[in-house]
Scaffold this active site. Sequence first.
Site, PDB file in Angstrom:
ATOM      1  N   ASP A 107       0.914  -1.169  -0.136  1.00 32.32           N
ATOM      2  CA  ASP A 107       0.074   0.044   0.021  1.00 32.32           C
ATOM      3  C   ASP A 107       0.787   1.327   0.097  1.00 32.32           C
ATOM      4  O   ASP A 107       1.789   1.366   0.903  1.00 32.32           O
ATOM      5  CB  ASP A 107      -0.999   0.030   1.256  1.00 32.32           C
ATOM      6  CG  ASP A 107      -2.112   1.061   1.242  1.00 32.32           C
ATOM      7  OD1 ASP A 107      -1.939   1.769   0.219  1.00 32.32           O
ATOM      8  OD2 ASP A 107      -2.742   1.267   2.225  1.00 32.32           O
ATOM      9  N   ASN A 115      -0.823  13.548  -5.088  1.00 29.80           N
ATOM     10  CA  ASN A 115      -1.650  13.933  -5.928  1.00 29.80           C
ATOM     11  C   ASN A 115      -2.004  15.769  -5.569  1.00 29.80           C
ATOM     12  O   ASN A 115      -1.920  16.316  -6.526  1.00 29.80           O
ATOM     13  CB  ASN A 115      -3.075  13.242  -5.594  1.00 29.80           C
ATOM     14  CG  ASN A 115      -2.767  11.751  -6.474  1.00 29.80           C
ATOM     15  OD1 ASN A 115      -2.049  11.651  -7.298  1.00 29.80           O
ATOM     16  ND2 ASN A 115      -3.617  10.961  -5.977  1.00 29.80           N
ATOM     17  N   HIS A 120      -2.321  14.867 -10.432  1.00 25.26           N
ATOM     18  CA  HIS A 120      -2.684  13.312 -10.475  1.00 25.26           C
ATOM     19  C   HIS A 120      -1.896  12.617 -11.432  1.00 25.26           C
ATOM     20  O   HIS A 120      -1.338  11.560 -11.459  1.00 25.26           O
ATOM     21  CB  HIS A 120      -3.966  13.126 -10.946  1.00 25.26           C
ATOM     22  CG  HIS A 120      -4.987  13.557  -9.713  1.00 25.26           C
ATOM     23  ND1 HIS A 120      -5.237  12.567  -8.882  1.00 25.26           N
ATOM     24  CD2 HIS A 120      -5.738  14.570  -9.421  1.00 25.26           C
ATOM     25  CE1 HIS A 120      -6.049  13.086  -7.814  1.00 25.26           C
ATOM     26  NE2 HIS A 120      -6.436  14.229  -8.173  1.00 25.26           N
ATOM     27  N   ASP A 124      -0.038   9.191 -10.818  1.00 20.87           N
ATOM     28  CA  ASP A 124      -0.003   8.127 -11.771  1.00 20.87           C
ATOM     29  C   ASP A 124       1.437   7.706 -11.867  1.00 20.87           C
ATOM     30  O   ASP A 124       1.483   6.304 -12.081  1.00 20.87           O
ATOM     31  CB  ASP A 124      -0.706   8.356 -13.100  1.00 20.87           C
ATOM     32  CG  ASP A 124      -2.093   8.536 -12.987  1.00 20.87           C
ATOM     33  OD1 ASP A 124      -2.773   8.339 -11.976  1.00 20.87           O
ATOM     34  OD2 ASP A 124      -2.654   9.068 -13.897  1.00 20.87           O
ATOM     35  N   ASP A 150      -3.827   2.992  -4.916  1.00 22.78           N
ATOM     36  CA  ASP A 150      -2.308   2.709  -4.717  1.00 22.78           C
ATOM     37  C   ASP A 150      -2.182   1.158  -3.993  1.00 22.78           C
ATOM     38  O   ASP A 150      -1.163   0.968  -3.429  1.00 22.78           O
ATOM     39  CB  ASP A 150      -1.977   3.799  -3.725  1.00 22.78           C
ATOM     40  CG  ASP A 150      -2.561   3.821  -2.497  1.00 22.78           C
ATOM     41  OD1 ASP A 150      -3.371   3.155  -2.189  1.00 22.78           O
ATOM     42  OD2 ASP A 150      -1.922   4.670  -1.716  1.00 22.78           O
TER      43      ASP A 150
END
Length: 168
Positions: A107, A115, A120, A124, A150
């Site tokens: 995680d 972000n 974003h 990504d 994630d």
Amino acid sequence: TCEFTNLSSNHIITITNNGIDNSIDDLILKFGDYVRLKHVSKGEWTTVDENFRNKFILEQAKSLLESMYIRDYMTGIYNRRGFYENAQTLIDTCNKNKHNIVIFSVDMDGMKLINDTYGHNEGDKAIIGVAHALRTISENGEICARFGGDEFIIIGEEIDKDYARRFV
């Protein structure tokens, strides 16, 4: 026996059936850009019908759709569905070999901060980077999947007692 010729280069491939039950459709799917067919025993050339070309294109599209169904669009690793479809085979192998199953959960901490601070697109890129790292270290048949956002999961066969330590 059949011959396929590529109209753009005039290369000819000869295929002999030798008792193998391949239909002309199967042969044309394997040699999709070859659009003329010669039945050597008959000595006549036939232009392959457009249906064969369409069938080839549809087979490629079907393969792509099947991949899209089980792969995460952004990272290229399995998605949750792909994980579940493939994990059972690995579990069966572990049972057969009497090996333990090792499951890793990853995680990514700080994704909201990435972000919010950098956007974003950078988030990504971080997700793609982690997926690439997981795929790179998964060289013994492990299954890597992005379960969402994630979160990632890796399942593998413990081939020896140091496996988990080396993997981490």
